[in-house]
Write a protein that holds these residues in place. Sequence first.
Motif, PDB file in Angstrom:
ATOM      1  N   UNK A  40       0.827  -1.211   0.000  1.00 12.60           N
ATOM      2  CA  UNK A  40       0.000   0.000   0.000  1.00 12.60           C
ATOM      3  C   UNK A  40       0.856   1.253   0.000  1.00 12.60           C
ATOM      4  N   UNK A  41       1.981   1.215   0.721  1.00  5.79           N
ATOM      5  CA  UNK A  41       2.892   2.363   0.743  1.00  5.79           C
ATOM      6  C   UNK A  41       3.432   2.643  -0.647  1.00  5.79           C
ATOM      7  N   UNK A  42       3.799   1.596  -1.370  1.00  2.73           N
ATOM      8  CA  UNK A  42       4.274   1.784  -2.737  1.00  2.73           C
ATOM      9  C   UNK A  42       3.143   2.230  -3.653  1.00  2.73           C
ATOM     10  N   UNK A  43       1.932   1.721  -3.388  1.00  3.71           N
ATOM     11  CA  UNK A  43       0.794   2.039  -4.242  1.00  3.71           C
ATOM     12  C   UNK A  43       0.420   3.517  -4.165  1.00  3.71           C
ATOM     13  N   UNK A  44       0.461   4.110  -2.962  1.00  3.35           N
ATOM     14  CA  UNK A  44       0.087   5.526  -2.843  1.00  3.35           C
ATOM     15  C   UNK A  44       1.093   6.412  -3.581  1.00  3.35           C
ATOM     16  N   UNK A  45       2.375   6.039  -3.532  1.00  8.18           N
ATOM     17  CA  UNK A  45       3.375   6.847  -4.237  1.00  8.18           C
ATOM     18  C   UNK A  45       3.197   6.721  -5.747  1.00  8.18           C
ATOM     19  N   UNK A  46       2.932   5.506  -6.220  1.00  5.08           N
ATOM     20  CA  UNK A  46       2.734   5.321  -7.652  1.00  5.08           C
ATOM     21  C   UNK A  46       1.470   6.035  -8.130  1.00  5.08           C
ATOM     22  N   UNK A  47       0.438   6.051  -7.295  1.00  5.09           N
ATOM     23  CA  UNK A  47      -0.782   6.781  -7.649  1.00  5.09           C
ATOM     24  C   UNK A  47      -0.506   8.270  -7.750  1.00  5.09           C
ATOM     25  N   UNK A  48       0.241   8.813  -6.770  1.00  5.11           N
ATOM     26  CA  UNK A  48       0.594  10.237  -6.825  1.00  5.11           C
ATOM     27  C   UNK A  48       1.412  10.548  -8.074  1.00  5.11           C
ATOM     28  N   UNK A  49       2.325   9.661  -8.431  1.00 12.70           N
ATOM     29  CA  UNK A  49       3.128   9.898  -9.641  1.00 12.70           C
ATOM     30  C   UNK A  49       2.267   9.902 -10.898  1.00 12.70           C
ATOM     31  N   UNK A  50       1.328   8.963 -11.006  1.00 15.60           N
ATOM     32  CA  UNK A  50       0.497   8.904 -12.208  1.00 15.60           C
ATOM     33  C   UNK A  50      -0.381  10.148 -12.324  1.00 15.60           C
ATOM     34  N   UNK A  51      -0.914  10.630 -11.191  1.00 16.05           N
ATOM     35  CA  UNK A  51      -1.725  11.850 -11.233  1.00 16.05           C
ATOM     36  C   UNK A  51      -0.851  13.048 -11.591  1.00 16.05           C
ATOM     37  N   UNK A  52       0.386  13.075 -11.073  1.00 16.09           N
ATOM     38  CA  UNK A  52       1.293  14.166 -11.422  1.00 16.09           C
ATOM     39  C   UNK A  52       1.549  14.203 -12.922  1.00 16.09           C
ATOM     40  N   UNK A  53       1.710  13.047 -13.547  1.00 16.21           N
ATOM     41  CA  UNK A  53       1.937  13.008 -14.984  1.00 16.21           C
ATOM     42  C   UNK A  53       0.721  13.516 -15.753  1.00 16.21           C
ATOM     43  N   UNK A  57       0.684  16.864 -18.039  1.00 14.31           N
ATOM     44  CA  UNK A  57       0.228  16.833 -19.430  1.00 14.31           C
ATOM     45  C   UNK A  57      -0.829  17.903 -19.681  1.00 14.31           C
ATOM     46  N   UNK A  58      -1.757  18.063 -18.748  1.00 13.76           N
ATOM     47  CA  UNK A  58      -2.805  19.076 -18.905  1.00 13.76           C
ATOM     48  C   UNK A  58      -2.226  20.484 -18.871  1.00 13.76           C
ATOM     49  N   UNK A  59      -1.281  20.734 -17.956  1.00 14.96           N
ATOM     50  CA  UNK A  59      -0.688  22.068 -17.865  1.00 14.96           C
ATOM     51  C   UNK A  59       0.167  22.370 -19.095  1.00 14.96           C
ATOM     52  N   UNK A  60       0.846  21.375 -19.617  1.00  9.98           N
ATOM     53  CA  UNK A  60       1.631  21.588 -20.825  1.00  9.98           C
ATOM     54  C   UNK A  60       0.735  21.865 -22.024  1.00  9.98           C
ATOM     55  N   UNK A 250       4.568  13.729  -4.445  1.00 10.61           N
ATOM     56  CA  UNK A 250       5.617  13.988  -5.430  1.00 10.61           C
ATOM     57  C   UNK A 250       5.406  15.382  -6.001  1.00 10.61           C
ATOM     58  N   UNK A 251       6.513  16.085  -6.225  1.00  8.84           N
ATOM     59  CA  UNK A 251       6.442  17.461  -6.724  1.00  8.84           C
ATOM     60  C   UNK A 251       6.691  17.490  -8.223  1.00  8.84           C
ATOM     61  N   UNK A 252       5.909  18.306  -8.918  1.00  6.76           N
ATOM     62  CA  UNK A 252       6.046  18.465 -10.363  1.00  6.76           C
ATOM     63  C   UNK A 252       7.183  19.427 -10.681  1.00  6.76           C
ATOM     64  N   UNK A 253       8.039  19.030 -11.612  1.00  6.94           N
ATOM     65  CA  UNK A 253       9.083  19.927 -12.077  1.00  6.94           C
ATOM     66  C   UNK A 253       8.565  20.910 -13.119  1.00  6.94           C
ATOM     67  N   UNK A 254       7.365  20.678 -13.615  1.00 11.66           N
ATOM     68  CA  UNK A 254       6.772  21.589 -14.587  1.00 11.66           C
ATOM     69  C   UNK A 254       6.192  22.816 -13.888  1.00 11.66           C
ATOM     70  N   UNK A 354      10.330   9.806 -14.411  1.00 11.24           N
ATOM     71  CA  UNK A 354      10.372  11.114 -13.756  1.00 11.24           C
ATOM     72  C   UNK A 354       9.651  12.143 -14.617  1.00 11.24           C
ATOM     73  N   UNK A 355       9.223  13.226 -13.929  1.00 16.99           N
ATOM     74  CA  UNK A 355       8.498  14.278 -14.650  1.00 16.99           C
ATOM     75  C   UNK A 355       9.370  14.873 -15.742  1.00 16.99           C
ATOM     76  N   UNK A 356       8.733  15.213 -16.855  1.00 18.42           N
ATOM     77  CA  UNK A 356       9.476  15.773 -17.969  1.00 18.42           C
ATOM     78  C   UNK A 356       8.779  17.047 -18.418  1.00 18.42           C
ATOM     79  N   UNK A 357       9.503  17.904 -19.052  1.00 16.90           N
ATOM     80  CA  UNK A 357       8.950  19.158 -19.551  1.00 16.90           C
ATOM     81  C   UNK A 357       9.191  19.212 -21.048  1.00 16.90           C
ATOM     82  N   UNK A 358       8.160  18.795 -21.819  1.00 17.07           N
ATOM     83  CA  UNK A 358       8.310  18.724 -23.262  1.00 17.07           C
ATOM     84  C   UNK A 358       8.411  20.106 -23.910  1.00 17.07           C
TER      85      UNK A 358
END
Length: 502
Positions: A40-53, A57-60, A250-254, A354-358
């Motif tokens: 579950x600890x790994x799952x919450x981090x992976x969920x946060x990462x997927x939402x960050x992506x 994408x929406x902000x870009x 997780x913090x967005x670099x964008x 990791x977060x990317x800035x296209x």
Amino acid sequence: MPKLTLPVRLALLVAGTMLPLIIFAVGIVFHNYQRDRQAATQRVLETARSIRLLLDAEMQRMTGGLQVLALTNSLRNSDFDNFRRVAVGFIDQYGKEGVVLVADRAGRQVFSSLTPDTASLPPRNNLEILEKVFATRQPQYSNLFFGAVKQRLIITVEVPVMRDGEVLYDISFSPPIEVFQAIIEKQRLNQDWTISIFDSDGVNLARVPNPQATIGQRASPSLFAEMFRRGEATLPTVSLEGVALITGFTRSRVTGWTVAAGIAENSLVAPLWRSLAITSVIGGVLLLVGLGFAVRMATTIARGEMLHDLLIEELNHRVKNTLAILQSIATQTFRSASRAERDKFDGRLGALAEAHNLLSTDKWQGSDFQDVVSRVLRPYLLNTSARVRMFGPRVPLSPRLALVLSMILHEMATNAAKYGALSNDTGTVTLDWEILNESPGPKLRMIWTETGGPQVTAPVQRGFGSRLIERSARDQLGGEATVDFLPQGVVYTVTSTLEIDG
């Protein structure tokens, strides 16, 4: 030997054998609880990462649309009457709550999508981000603040308008907050989850549950301090409602914003107690059955010394069978409970890059087209990777071409996810590209084909997305773009001049 001695001895024997087995079964339950807690600890981090992506994408996409607006001649020539028609097409994607503003260096509003009477509008009240746009010449993303025009909490995306190498204006877009609320509500697996998007000051700009009561509030103290120490972590926290959570952020670099996802501790503890209760009840029942059987067997043995050895052998055989049944039932019971728990909480998970800035050309020196495609489509492939097929050779791109093609691909993928082949469970997308060796130079041609989505009908009026694709291909790629609205699915064809030295 007294008659009661044998039953007592057999009862003690059964209890002494079964009790360690019950304790062992309880130990297995606790061991698997710890394993599920780690998962579950790994799952919450992976969920946060997927939402960050998805958020990135929406902000870009927003930023890319604003950058296209910033390149229009009507805006750079201060022809705001013609610019209004272009801006309306951009705003229509987000609903009537979206607002586009254009301000000069002093913060004076020279254009507003709300009214042509800019003289009556107050100056921009977030001058700090305005000054940063003029100083850095780069897009900026605001924190949550109270908008002077909307009279409500808003965030803004700011892009510089360049003319003759200088920043002429700042173009700002404040999307409806509901855009971000919708992102996290779609990713919330069930009511045991708490998901938030925080600005760079740690203030909620979107949240479930209780968005009306929590948007505009800071993160809970247990999370707030840790957000500014590390860019990504998992830790136990307590929500604003007082619920104990296992949280990953997780913090967005964008944008500099932070996405946090937490699951209630009780959702993990409840199955533990349920498994313990089931194991204890089954163990107790079997223990009582074993004791009763032992007493009955011992009483039978006491009736006749001749059957003593035979009955003892039969007793040992049946007790061993009973112990084997207990071990099997305990193991199967735990497995069923654990699997049901995992089914309850499983969602779109996966280890993402990791977060990317296209939109940052510094990171796309010598980019390959296939890499651009993979990174742009990654947010849309969390659960649909088999439904998007890509075919084509290696094509090196200059930073400028990578930027424009990324924006076009984002638009295609977003349209497919909202209205086309990726909006249901059966549609597929095929992306083919090839190099055309033509004079005066080679060209890239890519074909985006959708099938299996909702029935397609040609729109009466071309939307902003279609115009964005066509104008970008013509004005910035030196090529052209066509859109065919076939009944079985939309087909985009885009050609681009390749920069040999890029």
